[in-house]
Design a protein around this motif. Sequence first.
Motif, PDB file in Angstrom:
ATOM      1  N   UNK A 163     -15.075 -68.564 -35.754  1.00 53.30           N
ATOM      2  CA  UNK A 163     -14.306 -67.320 -35.687  1.00 53.30           C
ATOM      3  C   UNK A 163     -13.397 -67.368 -34.472  1.00 53.30           C
ATOM      4  N   UNK A 164     -12.096 -67.262 -34.708  1.00 49.37           N
ATOM      5  CA  UNK A 164     -11.116 -67.342 -33.626  1.00 49.37           C
ATOM      6  C   UNK A 164      -9.965 -66.388 -33.925  1.00 49.37           C
ATOM      7  N   UNK A 165      -9.784 -65.390 -33.053  1.00 46.83           N
ATOM      8  CA  UNK A 165      -8.695 -64.415 -33.196  1.00 46.83           C
ATOM      9  C   UNK A 165      -8.685 -63.788 -34.590  1.00 46.83           C
ATOM     10  N   UNK A 166      -9.860 -63.335 -35.034  1.00 47.89           N
ATOM     11  CA  UNK A 166     -10.030 -62.605 -36.300  1.00 47.89           C
ATOM     12  C   UNK A 166      -9.833 -63.473 -37.543  1.00 47.89           C
ATOM     13  N   UNK A 167      -9.813 -64.789 -37.383  1.00 49.09           N
ATOM     14  CA  UNK A 167      -9.611 -65.682 -38.528  1.00 49.09           C
ATOM     15  C   UNK A 167     -10.699 -66.752 -38.547  1.00 49.09           C
ATOM     16  N   UNK A 168     -11.297 -66.969 -39.720  1.00 49.03           N
ATOM     17  CA  UNK A 168     -12.287 -68.046 -39.866  1.00 49.03           C
ATOM     18  C   UNK A 168     -11.536 -69.368 -39.963  1.00 49.03           C
ATOM     19  N   UNK A 169     -11.826 -70.250 -39.010  1.00 48.22           N
ATOM     20  CA  UNK A 169     -11.133 -71.547 -38.947  1.00 48.22           C
ATOM     21  C   UNK A 169     -12.107 -72.689 -39.254  1.00 48.22           C
ATOM     22  N   UNK A 170     -11.541 -73.873 -39.522  1.00 46.83           N
ATOM     23  CA  UNK A 170     -12.279 -75.109 -39.782  1.00 46.83           C
ATOM     24  C   UNK A 170     -12.992 -75.061 -41.141  1.00 46.83           C
ATOM     25  N   UNK A 171     -13.714 -76.141 -41.448  1.00 48.65           N
ATOM     26  CA  UNK A 171     -14.387 -76.283 -42.743  1.00 48.65           C
ATOM     27  C   UNK A 171     -15.812 -76.763 -42.529  1.00 48.65           C
ATOM     28  N   UNK A 172     -16.659 -76.456 -43.506  1.00 53.49           N
ATOM     29  CA  UNK A 172     -18.032 -76.969 -43.503  1.00 53.49           C
ATOM     30  C   UNK A 172     -18.355 -77.455 -44.908  1.00 53.49           C
ATOM     31  N   UNK A 173     -18.960 -78.645 -44.987  1.00 52.26           N
ATOM     32  CA  UNK A 173     -19.107 -79.348 -46.270  1.00 52.26           C
ATOM     33  C   UNK A 173     -20.514 -79.910 -46.441  1.00 52.26           C
ATOM     34  N   UNK A 174     -21.076 -79.703 -47.603  1.00 51.24           N
ATOM     35  CA  UNK A 174     -22.264 -80.445 -48.056  1.00 51.24           C
ATOM     36  C   UNK A 174     -21.757 -81.368 -49.159  1.00 51.24           C
ATOM     37  N   UNK A 175     -21.415 -82.608 -48.846  1.00 54.38           N
ATOM     38  CA  UNK A 175     -20.614 -83.421 -49.777  1.00 54.38           C
ATOM     39  C   UNK A 175     -21.313 -83.798 -51.072  1.00 54.38           C
ATOM     40  N   UNK A 176     -22.616 -84.066 -51.040  1.00 53.82           N
ATOM     41  CA  UNK A 176     -23.235 -84.577 -52.259  1.00 53.82           C
ATOM     42  C   UNK A 176     -22.534 -85.843 -52.697  1.00 53.82           C
ATOM     43  N   UNK A 177     -21.911 -85.826 -53.877  1.00 52.04           N
ATOM     44  CA  UNK A 177     -21.160 -86.984 -54.367  1.00 52.04           C
ATOM     45  C   UNK A 177     -19.717 -86.986 -53.873  1.00 52.04           C
ATOM     46  N   UNK A 178     -19.298 -85.911 -53.236  1.00 50.11           N
ATOM     47  CA  UNK A 178     -17.927 -85.836 -52.737  1.00 50.11           C
ATOM     48  C   UNK A 178     -17.782 -86.644 -51.443  1.00 50.11           C
ATOM     49  N   UNK A 179     -16.542 -86.797 -50.986  1.00 48.19           N
ATOM     50  CA  UNK A 179     -16.255 -87.621 -49.809  1.00 48.19           C
ATOM     51  C   UNK A 179     -15.725 -86.758 -48.681  1.00 48.19           C
ATOM     52  N   UNK A 330     -18.268 -98.821 -69.459  1.00 50.72           N
ATOM     53  CA  UNK A 330     -17.971 -99.178 -68.067  1.00 50.72           C
ATOM     54  C   UNK A 330     -19.251 -99.158 -67.240  1.00 50.72           C
ATOM     55  N   UNK A 331     -19.131 -99.653 -66.009  1.00 55.80           N
ATOM     56  CA  UNK A 331     -20.255 -99.537 -65.069  1.00 55.80           C
ATOM     57  C   UNK A 331     -20.003 -98.420 -64.050  1.00 55.80           C
ATOM     58  N   UNK A 332     -19.118 -97.482 -64.407  1.00 59.09           N
ATOM     59  CA  UNK A 332     -18.763 -96.384 -63.478  1.00 59.09           C
ATOM     60  C   UNK A 332     -19.879 -95.348 -63.406  1.00 59.09           C
ATOM     61  N   UNK A 333     -20.261 -94.916 -62.218  1.00 56.26           N
ATOM     62  CA  UNK A 333     -21.233 -93.825 -62.114  1.00 56.26           C
ATOM     63  C   UNK A 333     -20.606 -92.515 -62.584  1.00 56.26           C
ATOM     64  N   UNK A 334     -21.417 -91.542 -62.901  1.00 58.18           N
ATOM     65  CA  UNK A 334     -20.907 -90.251 -63.368  1.00 58.18           C
ATOM     66  C   UNK A 334     -19.988 -89.634 -62.321  1.00 58.18           C
ATOM     67  N   UNK A 335     -20.395 -89.711 -61.035  1.00 53.22           N
ATOM     68  CA  UNK A 335     -19.572 -89.182 -59.935  1.00 53.22           C
ATOM     69  C   UNK A 335     -19.192 -90.331 -59.012  1.00 53.22           C
ATOM     70  N   UNK A 336     -17.885 -90.542 -58.846  1.00 49.10           N
ATOM     71  CA  UNK A 336     -17.391 -91.628 -58.006  1.00 49.10           C
ATOM     72  C   UNK A 336     -16.853 -91.071 -56.697  1.00 49.10           C
ATOM     73  N   UNK A 337     -17.273 -91.645 -55.584  1.00 46.86           N
ATOM     74  CA  UNK A 337     -16.784 -91.196 -54.289  1.00 46.86           C
ATOM     75  C   UNK A 337     -15.398 -91.778 -54.027  1.00 46.86           C
ATOM     76  N   UNK A 338     -14.681 -91.171 -53.077  1.00 42.97           N
ATOM     77  CA  UNK A 338     -13.325 -91.581 -52.732  1.00 42.97           C
ATOM     78  C   UNK A 338     -13.234 -93.074 -52.411  1.00 42.97           C
TER      79      UNK A 338
END
Length: 398
Positions: A163-179, A330-338
Amino acid sequence: KAFQDPVSWSVSNMTGIEVRPGVTLPIKLSQDLGDDVWLVGVVDDQVKKPYGVLKMVKLKVTGPTTSEWLGTRSDIDYDPSCAVQATFRAACWEAGDGVPRNAYPVSVRATEEGTSEGACRGDLAQPLGDDSNGTNCPTTMMEPTTCVAKCSSNSIANGTFMCLASKVRLKSVCPGHDSVMIGDKVLLTLAVVASECPSTAQLHTILANALEVHRNMVKDVFCEVGEEVVLPEDDALLAGQPKARALTLGGDLVVNATEAPDVLLRVAQLPDSKVPVGNRFANALKSALDYMGSVENLRKPVYAPDQVIDFHKACRGDAARPLGNDSVGTNCPVAMVERSSCAAQCNSGGIANGTFVCLASKLRLKSVCPGQDSLTIGDKVLFTLATVASACPSSERL
């Protein structure tokens, strides 16, 4: 740990300034000067028409209901930007004239923790990643508190919300299969009086050029329009209108720990047109807008280590379509990371030609088990652009 001055006491409530015997006006102007010192003010519009008198008190907070008086000043010909919270600053005090100690008594209450001044709506924080399951953010976040995403797998989230100057800044991530990519950031927040906001693209370029950093270092720029500001007569003539707007400009800079102190210094110099950084910023902003007035650091630059600097959703590997009459899936997994790759599987046991690759959440390239089919093999360069525009061009035009 963020580079910021610790504040023992934060003002939580100032009932008002007694501007005349029996007349108390609610305090609408306040500035934390650091080390528990606060500058507070009101505009008393009953003593001098039409704009009134700016009345200010400087004090040091010493306890929940106690403070030490440091000075009292008033200004009959105050800069109009000093009557707006976003641009009320120490320079407003410096321009005032001294008055007796007890001219404007102040009632103050303070707490040892964050104040609701500048508070953020924590319920607006949006977690990223396919393992995210909400956040631990309170409904109201005090400045400069942080919170994070909650992970279904009970893993620790990457990055924080702030919280900075009344605005929520930055990000928070639980990536799982994401990158996700993690790095350090410097957050800047400026208060500017101007005719209008620059475009996001303009602000991105202006900040990169003024700070002399690569464009890729500048992330998540924004400009928000606040209340109207009455301009001094000369400025009104220059602007071609009697009023401008109080703007809040900000953004994040991707840095490493070694260069962070230098970047913090340069960001702090953005409002100072007498130094090269501030001069480049002022000239570029003036060129982009009809009118630009004062520039101030609404908040001190903040160093935030271990933050999310890049995030990509996983690609759907089950959407990969192999080519060739010898292909059997194919041999591709269901979820492919970046940037991960996979290939077609060949019924003959041979090796497939070409690969699929996950890039910016999109499955790219081809993979073939030709069998009796024919193909040509060569090298490729893949590019991916982010563009702000009214519509996509046709494939042929692109």
